[in-house]
Design a protein around this motif. Structure first.
Motif, PDB file in Angstrom:
ATOM      1  N   THR A   9       0.759  -1.115   0.068  1.00  0.00           N
ATOM      2  CA  THR A   9       0.035   0.083  -0.085  1.00  0.00           C
ATOM      3  C   THR A   9       0.681   1.223  -0.080  1.00  0.00           C
ATOM      4  O   THR A   9       0.318   2.312  -0.404  1.00  0.00           O
ATOM      5  N   SER A  10       2.102   1.066   0.459  1.00  0.00           N
ATOM      6  CA  SER A  10       3.055   2.324   0.423  1.00  0.00           C
ATOM      7  C   SER A  10       4.359   1.782   0.751  1.00  0.00           C
ATOM      8  O   SER A  10       4.556   0.758   0.933  1.00  0.00           O
ATOM      9  N   CYS A  11       5.146   2.709   0.746  1.00  0.00           N
ATOM     10  CA  CYS A  11       6.712   2.175   0.997  1.00  0.00           C
ATOM     11  C   CYS A  11       6.731   2.255   2.510  1.00  0.00           C
ATOM     12  O   CYS A  11       7.581   1.573   3.052  1.00  0.00           O
ATOM     13  N   THR A  12       6.121   3.003   3.291  1.00  0.00           N
ATOM     14  CA  THR A  12       5.642   2.870   4.854  1.00  0.00           C
ATOM     15  C   THR A  12       5.705   1.545   5.218  1.00  0.00           C
ATOM     16  O   THR A  12       6.140   0.802   6.075  1.00  0.00           O
ATOM     17  N   ALA A  13       4.665   0.881   4.306  1.00  0.00           N
ATOM     18  CA  ALA A  13       4.220  -0.323   4.592  1.00  0.00           C
ATOM     19  C   ALA A  13       5.212  -1.269   4.190  1.00  0.00           C
ATOM     20  O   ALA A  13       5.597  -2.462   4.901  1.00  0.00           O
ATOM     21  N   THR A  52      16.293  12.431   6.636  1.00  0.00           N
ATOM     22  CA  THR A  52      15.465  11.360   5.804  1.00  0.00           C
ATOM     23  C   THR A  52      13.975  11.623   6.246  1.00  0.00           C
ATOM     24  O   THR A  52      13.505  12.504   7.078  1.00  0.00           O
ATOM     25  N   TRP A  53      13.113  10.884   5.428  1.00  0.00           N
ATOM     26  CA  TRP A  53      11.678  11.011   5.596  1.00  0.00           C
ATOM     27  C   TRP A  53      11.555  10.014   6.940  1.00  0.00           C
ATOM     28  O   TRP A  53      12.086   9.239   7.261  1.00  0.00           O
ATOM     29  N   ILE A  54      10.602  10.642   7.810  1.00  0.00           N
ATOM     30  CA  ILE A  54      10.396  10.117   9.064  1.00  0.00           C
ATOM     31  C   ILE A  54      10.292   8.475   9.303  1.00  0.00           C
ATOM     32  O   ILE A  54      10.756   7.786  10.021  1.00  0.00           O
ATOM     33  N   THR A  55       9.662   7.893   8.189  1.00  0.00           N
ATOM     34  CA  THR A  55       9.216   6.621   8.360  1.00  0.00           C
ATOM     35  C   THR A  55      10.472   5.579   8.203  1.00  0.00           C
ATOM     36  O   THR A  55      10.529   4.374   8.493  1.00  0.00           O
ATOM     37  N   SER A  56      11.491   6.038   7.663  1.00  0.00           N
ATOM     38  CA  SER A  56      12.867   5.220   7.707  1.00  0.00           C
ATOM     39  C   SER A  56      13.345   5.002   9.066  1.00  0.00           C
ATOM     40  O   SER A  56      13.679   3.826   9.378  1.00  0.00           O
ATOM     41  N   ALA A 108      19.863   1.721   4.595  1.00  0.00           N
ATOM     42  CA  ALA A 108      20.346   2.658   3.760  1.00  0.00           C
ATOM     43  C   ALA A 108      19.318   3.467   3.053  1.00  0.00           C
ATOM     44  O   ALA A 108      18.844   2.992   1.837  1.00  0.00           O
ATOM     45  N   VAL A 109      19.422   4.768   3.162  1.00  0.00           N
ATOM     46  CA  VAL A 109      18.407   5.451   2.427  1.00  0.00           C
ATOM     47  C   VAL A 109      19.137   6.072   1.203  1.00  0.00           C
ATOM     48  O   VAL A 109      20.171   6.742   1.373  1.00  0.00           O
ATOM     49  N   HIS A 110      18.414   5.851   0.075  1.00  0.00           N
ATOM     50  CA  HIS A 110      19.066   6.359  -1.203  1.00  0.00           C
ATOM     51  C   HIS A 110      18.153   7.696  -1.422  1.00  0.00           C
ATOM     52  O   HIS A 110      17.339   8.021  -2.319  1.00  0.00           O
ATOM     53  N   GLU A 128      17.407  -1.367   2.207  1.00  0.00           N
ATOM     54  CA  GLU A 128      17.463  -0.215   1.335  1.00  0.00           C
ATOM     55  C   GLU A 128      16.266   0.482   1.352  1.00  0.00           C
ATOM     56  O   GLU A 128      15.342   0.071   0.907  1.00  0.00           O
ATOM     57  N   ASP A 129      16.394   1.727   1.935  1.00  0.00           N
ATOM     58  CA  ASP A 129      14.914   2.547   1.820  1.00  0.00           C
ATOM     59  C   ASP A 129      15.155   3.112   0.165  1.00  0.00           C
ATOM     60  O   ASP A 129      15.832   4.351   0.092  1.00  0.00           O
ATOM     61  N   ALA A 130      14.607   2.647  -0.797  1.00  0.00           N
ATOM     62  CA  ALA A 130      14.735   3.222  -2.108  1.00  0.00           C
ATOM     63  C   ALA A 130      13.340   4.017  -2.490  1.00  0.00           C
ATOM     64  O   ALA A 130      13.148   4.007  -3.651  1.00  0.00           O
ATOM     65  N   ALA A 131      12.807   4.572  -1.563  1.00  0.00           N
ATOM     66  CA  ALA A 131      11.455   5.264  -1.909  1.00  0.00           C
ATOM     67  C   ALA A 131      11.723   6.156  -2.783  1.00  0.00           C
ATOM     68  O   ALA A 131      10.824   6.371  -3.761  1.00  0.00           O
ATOM     69  N   CYS A 132      12.856   6.862  -3.003  1.00  0.00           N
ATOM     70  CA  CYS A 132      13.170   7.703  -3.855  1.00  0.00           C
ATOM     71  C   CYS A 132      13.982   7.324  -5.112  1.00  0.00           C
ATOM     72  O   CYS A 132      14.257   8.119  -6.099  1.00  0.00           O
ATOM     73  N   ALA A 133      14.150   5.895  -5.133  1.00  0.00           N
ATOM     74  CA  ALA A 133      15.162   5.595  -6.134  1.00  0.00           C
ATOM     75  C   ALA A 133      14.929   4.644  -7.090  1.00  0.00           C
ATOM     76  O   ALA A 133      15.574   3.609  -7.479  1.00  0.00           O
ATOM     77  N   PHE A 186      10.336   0.458  -1.856  1.00  0.00           N
ATOM     78  CA  PHE A 186      10.126   1.644  -2.982  1.00  0.00           C
ATOM     79  C   PHE A 186       8.978   2.295  -2.683  1.00  0.00           C
ATOM     80  O   PHE A 186       7.811   1.631  -1.963  1.00  0.00           O
ATOM     81  N   SER A 187       8.672   3.499  -3.079  1.00  0.00           N
ATOM     82  CA  SER A 187       7.420   4.201  -2.949  1.00  0.00           C
ATOM     83  C   SER A 187       6.776   4.515  -4.353  1.00  0.00           C
ATOM     84  O   SER A 187       7.510   4.927  -5.192  1.00  0.00           O
ATOM     85  N   PHE A 188       5.430   4.675  -4.547  1.00  0.00           N
ATOM     86  CA  PHE A 188       4.738   5.181  -5.443  1.00  0.00           C
ATOM     87  C   PHE A 188       4.040   6.259  -5.283  1.00  0.00           C
ATOM     88  O   PHE A 188       2.860   6.480  -5.808  1.00  0.00           O
ATOM     89  N   ARG A 211       4.902  12.288  -5.113  1.00  0.00           N
ATOM     90  CA  ARG A 211       6.258  13.018  -4.965  1.00  0.00           C
ATOM     91  C   ARG A 211       7.483  12.022  -5.643  1.00  0.00           C
ATOM     92  O   ARG A 211       8.486  12.512  -5.931  1.00  0.00           O
ATOM     93  N   LYS A 212       7.148  10.640  -5.838  1.00  0.00           N
ATOM     94  CA  LYS A 212       8.262  10.133  -6.487  1.00  0.00           C
ATOM     95  C   LYS A 212       8.101   9.590  -8.159  1.00  0.00           C
ATOM     96  O   LYS A 212       7.277  10.339  -8.620  1.00  0.00           O
ATOM     97  N   ILE A 213       9.219   9.132  -8.286  1.00  0.00           N
ATOM     98  CA  ILE A 213       9.245   8.906  -9.966  1.00  0.00           C
ATOM     99  C   ILE A 213       8.189   8.208 -10.802  1.00  0.00           C
ATOM    100  O   ILE A 213       7.936   8.842 -11.872  1.00  0.00           O
ATOM    101  N   GLU A 231      -0.882   6.221  -4.087  1.00  0.00           N
ATOM    102  CA  GLU A 231      -0.131   5.664  -3.112  1.00  0.00           C
ATOM    103  C   GLU A 231       0.345   4.299  -3.544  1.00  0.00           C
ATOM    104  O   GLU A 231      -0.621   3.589  -4.273  1.00  0.00           O
ATOM    105  N   GLY A 232       1.325   3.730  -2.859  1.00  0.00           N
ATOM    106  CA  GLY A 232       1.837   2.413  -3.276  1.00  0.00           C
ATOM    107  C   GLY A 232       3.218   2.320  -2.922  1.00  0.00           C
ATOM    108  O   GLY A 232       4.133   3.226  -2.670  1.00  0.00           O
ATOM    109  N   GLY A 233       3.636   1.054  -2.625  1.00  0.00           N
ATOM    110  CA  GLY A 233       5.172   0.790  -2.481  1.00  0.00           C
ATOM    111  C   GLY A 233       5.315  -0.873  -2.926  1.00  0.00           C
ATOM    112  O   GLY A 233       4.376  -1.392  -3.521  1.00  0.00           O
TER     113      GLY A 233
END
Ligand SMILES: *Cc1c(COP(=O)(O)O)cnc(C)c1O
Length: 377
Positions: free
Chosen positions: A51-55, A78-82, A123-125, A149-154, A173-175, A178-180, A185-187
Motif C-alpha cells: 500500500t505504500s513504502c511505509t508499509a 530522511t523521511w520519518i518512516t525510515s 540505507a536510504v538512497h 535499502e530505503d529506495a523510496a526515492c530511487a 520503494f514508494s509510488f 512525489r516519487k518518480i 499511493e503504493g510501494g
C-alpha cells in the motif's frame, strides 16, 4: 510552477480500462505484472507490491524479525518512516549523521552508532542518489547487520552501474506522487532472499500461508490457508497496479526528462558559489533536485523560499532532521546538535521544482528568481 507533477496519458487510462473491465481489481494479473516489471528492472528475484513504502519498510522490519531490544541505525536526515519502521516493531531507531555532499548516511557515523544490539541499518538512497553501499556493507556484514535499502526515492537509481533494491537484504520503494513512478499511493518490497519474500507475502496478506489440506477437503471449491501468525492487509489493489504497469513502461523516458531538468539547473546555477548543487553521479535519478545555501541559516533559507513563492514557484525544504522531530527528541532525549550535518541540511536545503514536462523557460524563471532572491537576502 509546482514542485512536482505526475505524468499520465492514455497509457494509464488504457491500463485502467483493461483492469476495470476485467472485473479483477485486487491480487490479480495487474499486481503480478507490476511486480514482474519492478523485479526485472531492479534485477531482483522477488518484488511484492504494498500500500505504500511505509508499509514496505514495516514489512521489512517484521520479516527480519526485529523486536524490542534490537537497534536499527537510520540516517539523521530522511523521511520519518525510515526511522518509524524500527519503532513499529518495538525496536529502537538509532540515528547516525549524514555526509553533506550526498545527504546520505556517513559510513563512519554508522560505524560509531553500532552497539551489540544493532540488528539492521536503513540505507536510504535520498532524493534518488544511491547510498555508499560498499562501505555500508563492509561495516554491516562483519557484524551480521541486515541492510534495508530505503529506495523510496530511487526507482531507476543505480549504484556503480547496478540498480538499487537488490543490493542489500530488503529494498523498499514508494509510488507516492512525489516519487518518480506513481500509483497515487503504493510501494514495493524487493529481495533476492526466498525466505524473506515468503514472510513478506504472508505478513502483507493477513498472515496467511499455504495450509496442509486434509484429503476430504482437497476436492472442495475453496482454497485453504493456515493463519499461524499475526498479519496485516498491506496489499496494493490491481487498480493502482494498472497505473504502475503503464508508468513502468515509460520509466526510461521519465528518468531522461528528470536528468534533463537536473542538467538544465546545473547549466544555469553551477557558476554560483553561494549555493551547493546536488552531488554529480551518473546513477542519480533526481527524484528531487535539492540545493543548499552556502551562507546563512534557516531564516535566510525561508526568506528565499518566500521570494520564490511570490513568483509562484513552489519549493520545500529537503526533508527532516529526524532526531530533531518531537517523537524522537522527546522519547530518547536527543540533542540535535549531535547530528550537525543533518541540522545544516535541515536548515539550509531547498527542493526546487522538477517534473517531466518542465521547460527551458521554467528553468530560466527559477534560476533568475533565485538569482534576484539571493542578491536581496
Ligand atoms: C517518500 C518516502 C518514504 C515513504 O513513502 P510512502 O510511500 O509515502 O509511505 C520513505 N522513505 C523515504 C526516503 C521517502 O522519501
Amino acid at each position: 510552477m509546482q514542485l512536482t507533477a505526475p505524468k499520465f496519458d492514455e497509457a494509464e487510462i488504457e491500463m485502467l480500462r483493461t483492469c476495470l473491465s476485467s472485473g479483477w481489481v485486487t491480487q490479480g494479473p495487474m499486481s503480478q505484472k507490476f511486480e514482474q516489471l519492478i523485479a526485472e528492472r531492479h534485477g531482483v528475484k522477488h518484488a511484492l507490491v504494498t500500500t505504500s513504502c511505509t508499509a514496505a519498510l514495516h514489512l521489512a522490519t517484521m520479516a527480519l524479525d526485529l523486536k524490542a531490544g534490537d537497534e536499527v541505525v537510520v540516517p539523521a536526515f530522511t523521511w520519518i518512516t525510515s526511522a518509524h519502521c524500527a519503532e513499529y516493531v518495538g525496536a529502537r531507531a538509532v540515528f547516525a549523521d549524514i555526509d553533506l555532499a550526498t545527504y546520505n548516511l556517513d559510513p563512519a557515523a554508522f560505524e560509531t552508532a553500532i552497539t551489540p544490539r544493532t540488528r539492521a541499518v536503513v540505507a536510504v538512497h535520498l532524493f534518488g542518489l544511491a547510498a555508499p553501499l560498499d562501505d555500508i556493507r563492509a561495516i554491516a556484514s562483519r557484524r551480521g547487520i541486515a541492510i534495508i535499502e530505503d529506495a523510496a526515492c530511487a526507482i531507476g537509481t543505480t549504484y556503480d552501474g547496478k540498480p538499487v533494491g537488490g543490493l542489500g537484504d530488503i529494498g523498499c520503494f514508494s509510488f507516492h506522487p512525489r516519487k518518480i513512478v506513481t500509483t497515487g499511493e503504493g510501494g514495493a518490497v524487493t529481495t533476492n532472499d526466498d525466505t524473506i519474500a515468503k514472510a513478506v507475502g504472508s505478513l502483507r496478506n493477513h498472515g496467511a500461508s499455504a495450509a496442509h489440506v486434509p484429503d476430504d477437503e482437497a476436492v472442495g471449491p475453496w482454497t485453504m490457508s493456515a493463519y499461524n501468525q499475526i498479519g496485516y492487509n498491506l496489499r496494493l489493489s490491481d487498480i493502482q497496479a494498472a497505473v504502475g504497469v503503464a508508468q513502468m513502461s515509460k520509466l526510461d523516458g521519465l528518468l531522461a526528462e528528470r536528468r534533463w531538468v537536473a542538467d538544465g539547473y546545473r547549466e544555469r546555477l553551477s557558476d554560483r558559489n553561494d549555493i551547493v548543487l546536488p552531488a554529480v553521479d551518473p546513477g542519480h535519478s533526481y527524484q528531487s533536485f535539492v540545493i543548499r545555501i552556502a551562507e546563512g541559516g534557516r531564516q535566510r533559507r525561508n526568506a528565499l523560499m518566500v521570494s520564490l513563492a511570490k513568483r509562484s514557484i513552489q519549493t520545500r525544504p529537503g526533508t527532516h532532521a529526524v532526531p530533531a522531530l518531537g517523537y524522537y527528541r522527546t522519547k530518547y532525549g536527543l540533542c540535535p546538535q549531535h547530528f550537525p550535518n543533518a541540522m545544516i541540511a535541515e536548515d539550509t536545503s531547498i527542493t526546487l521544482p522538477i517534473f517531466p514536462g518542465m521547460t527551458a523557460s521554467d528553468l530560466d524563471l527559477v534560476a533568475e528568481t533565485l538569482d534576484r532572491a539571493l542578491a536581496a537576502t
